[in-house]
Design a protein around this motif. Sequence first.
Motif, PDB file in Angstrom:
ATOM      1  N   PRO A  70       4.009  22.361  80.254  1.00  0.00           N
ATOM      2  CA  PRO A  70       5.143  22.737  79.336  1.00  0.00           C
ATOM      3  C   PRO A  70       6.302  21.677  79.335  1.00  0.00           C
ATOM      4  O   PRO A  70       6.418  21.205  80.714  1.00  0.00           O
ATOM      5  CB  PRO A  70       5.654  24.101  79.567  1.00  0.00           C
ATOM      6  N   ASP A  71       6.860  21.420  78.447  1.00  0.00           N
ATOM      7  CA  ASP A  71       7.997  20.343  78.548  1.00  0.00           C
ATOM      8  C   ASP A  71       9.139  21.159  79.151  1.00  0.00           C
ATOM      9  O   ASP A  71       9.938  21.390  78.295  1.00  0.00           O
ATOM     10  CB  ASP A  71       8.198  19.657  77.096  1.00  0.00           C
ATOM     11  N   ASN A  72       9.339  21.058  80.347  1.00  0.00           N
ATOM     12  CA  ASN A  72      10.795  21.652  81.115  1.00  0.00           C
ATOM     13  C   ASN A  72      10.993  20.792  82.073  1.00  0.00           C
ATOM     14  O   ASN A  72      10.569  19.792  82.224  1.00  0.00           O
ATOM     15  CB  ASN A  72      10.408  23.257  81.357  1.00  0.00           C
ATOM     16  N   LYS A  73      11.782  21.204  82.878  1.00  0.00           N
ATOM     17  CA  LYS A  73      12.644  20.344  83.906  1.00  0.00           C
ATOM     18  C   LYS A  73      11.776  19.993  85.205  1.00  0.00           C
ATOM     19  O   LYS A  73      11.869  18.819  85.365  1.00  0.00           O
ATOM     20  CB  LYS A  73      13.775  21.216  84.569  1.00  0.00           C
ATOM     21  N   GLN A  74      10.597  20.768  85.389  1.00  0.00           N
ATOM     22  CA  GLN A  74       9.788  20.450  86.387  1.00  0.00           C
ATOM     23  C   GLN A  74       8.882  19.296  85.920  1.00  0.00           C
ATOM     24  O   GLN A  74       8.203  18.464  86.678  1.00  0.00           O
ATOM     25  CB  GLN A  74       8.866  21.720  87.143  1.00  0.00           C
ATOM     26  N   ALA A  75       8.733  19.304  84.716  1.00  0.00           N
ATOM     27  CA  ALA A  75       7.473  18.484  84.034  1.00  0.00           C
ATOM     28  C   ALA A  75       7.866  16.944  84.310  1.00  0.00           C
ATOM     29  O   ALA A  75       8.499  16.326  83.910  1.00  0.00           O
ATOM     30  CB  ALA A  75       7.521  18.773  82.545  1.00  0.00           C
ATOM     31  N   VAL A  76       6.757  16.298  84.996  1.00  0.00           N
ATOM     32  CA  VAL A  76       6.642  15.026  85.187  1.00  0.00           C
ATOM     33  C   VAL A  76       5.683  14.478  84.237  1.00  0.00           C
ATOM     34  O   VAL A  76       5.980  13.401  83.592  1.00  0.00           O
ATOM     35  CB  VAL A  76       5.874  14.676  86.415  1.00  0.00           C
ATOM     36  N   GLY A  77       4.690  14.990  83.746  1.00  0.00           N
ATOM     37  CA  GLY A  77       3.738  14.634  82.761  1.00  0.00           C
ATOM     38  C   GLY A  77       3.645  15.864  81.569  1.00  0.00           C
ATOM     39  O   GLY A  77       2.279  16.412  81.755  1.00  0.00           O
ATOM     40  N   PRO A  78       4.429  16.039  80.926  1.00  0.00           N
ATOM     41  CA  PRO A  78       4.411  17.206  79.954  1.00  0.00           C
ATOM     42  C   PRO A  78       3.188  16.801  78.911  1.00  0.00           C
ATOM     43  O   PRO A  78       3.012  15.583  78.470  1.00  0.00           O
ATOM     44  CB  PRO A  78       5.667  17.560  79.324  1.00  0.00           C
ATOM     45  N   GLY A  79       2.615  17.928  78.244  1.00  0.00           N
ATOM     46  CA  GLY A  79       1.609  17.645  77.429  1.00  0.00           C
ATOM     47  C   GLY A  79       0.257  18.444  77.481  1.00  0.00           C
ATOM     48  O   GLY A  79       0.237  19.311  78.356  1.00  0.00           O
ATOM     49  N   PHE A  80      -0.473  18.321  76.702  1.00  0.00           N
ATOM     50  CA  PHE A  80      -2.151  18.800  76.721  1.00  0.00           C
ATOM     51  C   PHE A  80      -2.808  17.641  77.441  1.00  0.00           C
ATOM     52  O   PHE A  80      -2.830  16.592  76.904  1.00  0.00           O
ATOM     53  CB  PHE A  80      -2.747  19.206  75.431  1.00  0.00           C
ATOM     54  N   HIS A  81      -3.524  18.115  78.561  1.00  0.00           N
ATOM     55  CA  HIS A  81      -4.282  17.040  79.338  1.00  0.00           C
ATOM     56  C   HIS A  81      -5.949  17.478  79.183  1.00  0.00           C
ATOM     57  O   HIS A  81      -6.436  18.189  80.098  1.00  0.00           O
ATOM     58  CB  HIS A  81      -3.955  17.151  80.850  1.00  0.00           C
ATOM     59  N   ALA A  82      -6.584  17.007  78.293  1.00  0.00           N
ATOM     60  CA  ALA A  82      -7.937  17.246  78.274  1.00  0.00           C
ATOM     61  C   ALA A  82      -8.815  16.424  79.014  1.00  0.00           C
ATOM     62  O   ALA A  82      -8.506  15.158  78.899  1.00  0.00           O
ATOM     63  CB  ALA A  82      -8.283  17.331  76.676  1.00  0.00           C
ATOM     64  N   VAL A  83      -9.498  16.865  79.564  1.00  0.00           N
ATOM     65  CA  VAL A  83     -10.544  16.189  80.579  1.00  0.00           C
ATOM     66  C   VAL A  83     -12.159  16.335  80.297  1.00  0.00           C
ATOM     67  O   VAL A  83     -12.662  17.318  79.965  1.00  0.00           O
ATOM     68  CB  VAL A  83     -10.436  16.704  82.162  1.00  0.00           C
ATOM     69  N   TYR A  84     -12.928  15.001  80.251  1.00  0.00           N
ATOM     70  CA  TYR A  84     -13.970  14.707  79.771  1.00  0.00           C
ATOM     71  C   TYR A  84     -14.834  14.011  80.800  1.00  0.00           C
ATOM     72  O   TYR A  84     -14.255  13.340  81.406  1.00  0.00           O
ATOM     73  CB  TYR A  84     -14.011  13.943  78.727  1.00  0.00           C
ATOM     74  N   ALA A  85     -16.151  14.476  80.889  1.00  0.00           N
ATOM     75  CA  ALA A  85     -17.010  13.877  81.833  1.00  0.00           C
ATOM     76  C   ALA A  85     -18.190  13.010  81.295  1.00  0.00           C
ATOM     77  O   ALA A  85     -18.799  13.737  80.088  1.00  0.00           O
ATOM     78  CB  ALA A  85     -17.621  15.051  82.768  1.00  0.00           C
ATOM     79  N   SER A  86     -18.800  12.181  81.645  1.00  0.00           N
ATOM     80  CA  SER A  86     -19.646  11.135  80.930  1.00  0.00           C
ATOM     81  C   SER A  86     -20.963  12.012  81.036  1.00  0.00           C
ATOM     82  O   SER A  86     -21.181  13.014  81.951  1.00  0.00           O
ATOM     83  CB  SER A  86     -19.715   9.909  81.717  1.00  0.00           C
ATOM     84  N   PRO A  87     -21.935  11.670  80.147  1.00  0.00           N
ATOM     85  CA  PRO A  87     -23.354  12.205  80.163  1.00  0.00           C
ATOM     86  C   PRO A  87     -23.988  12.473  81.377  1.00  0.00           C
ATOM     87  O   PRO A  87     -24.011  11.368  82.150  1.00  0.00           O
ATOM     88  CB  PRO A  87     -23.951  11.464  79.129  1.00  0.00           C
TER      89      PRO A  87
END
Length: 203
Positions: A70-87
Motif C-alpha cells: 500500500p502507498d503509505n509512509k513506510q512504502a519504499v516501493g508501493p504498488g502491485f508486484h506480480a512475480v512470474y517464473a520462466s517455463p
Amino acid sequence: MKAISLVVGIGILLWGGVFLLPGLLPGALAVAENNHGHEGFSPYVDQEGNISRPTGFRQNWVHLGTWYVPDNKQAVGPGFHAVYASPGTLEAYKNTGKFPDGAVLVKEIRAIKSKLLTTGNAHWAGDVKLWFVMIKDRKGRFPDSPIWGAGWGWALFKAGKPSVNVNHNWKRGGLSNCYGCHVPAKQTDWVYIEGYPTLRPQE
Ligand code: HEC
C-alpha cells in the motif's frame, strides 16, 4: 505433357511449403535465440553477462504470486508486484526444492488503482512502472560482472526505457541495492518464497 506435370509439380511444392513453413519457424527461432546466449545458457544473457528484458511472461510463464504494498509512509516501493517464473522453473523447484540453472524470475511493478465496486473497496493493478529480473546461474559464469552475485544475475528495467538494464551493480544504493534488500531472504536462495503460493507443495 511435360509442361503440365512441371506445373503440377511446382504446385505441389508450393502447397507443401505453405504447410511446412509454420511448423519449422518456431524451431528455427528457438535456435536463433540460443545462439546469442552464453554457451546456450539463457536467451536473455549475452557472452559478457549483459541481461535483456524478457517479454511475453504474462502470457506464457507461470504466475508465482502477487505482492500488494500500500502507498503509505513506510512504502519504499508501493504498488502491485506480480512475480512470474520462466517455463520449467516450477516443475524443477517442486522436484528438487531449488531454482534450476537458467531459471528467470520477473517482478512487474504496477500502479495501484482503487474504487468502490459491488464487492467492496477494490484495488487492482494499473500501468506498469518497473521490471526486476533475476536469472539463476549455478556455474558462476560471470565472476567479474558487478550485476552477477550470490548465484543470480540482477537487472532492472524502467517502463519509460524498457530495453535498457539500469542496474549496473547489484550492491549499489537505491533501487540497485538488490543485495541489501534481499539479505533477509538469503536462507531461501535470496527469493522471498513466502509470497508465492504456486511454489508450495500442496497447491
Ligand atoms: C527496497 C528493497 C529492494 C530493492 C532495492 C530490491 N529488491 Fe527485489 N524484492 C524486495 C522484496 C521485499 C521482494 C518481495 C516483496 C515485495 O516485492 O514487496 C522482492 C522481490 C524481488 C523479485 C521476485 C522474486 C523474489 O526474490 O521474491 C525479484 C525478481 C527481485 N526482487 C529482483 C530485484 C533486483 C534485480 C534488484 C536490484 C536491481 C532488487 N530486487 C532490488 C526488495 C527489494
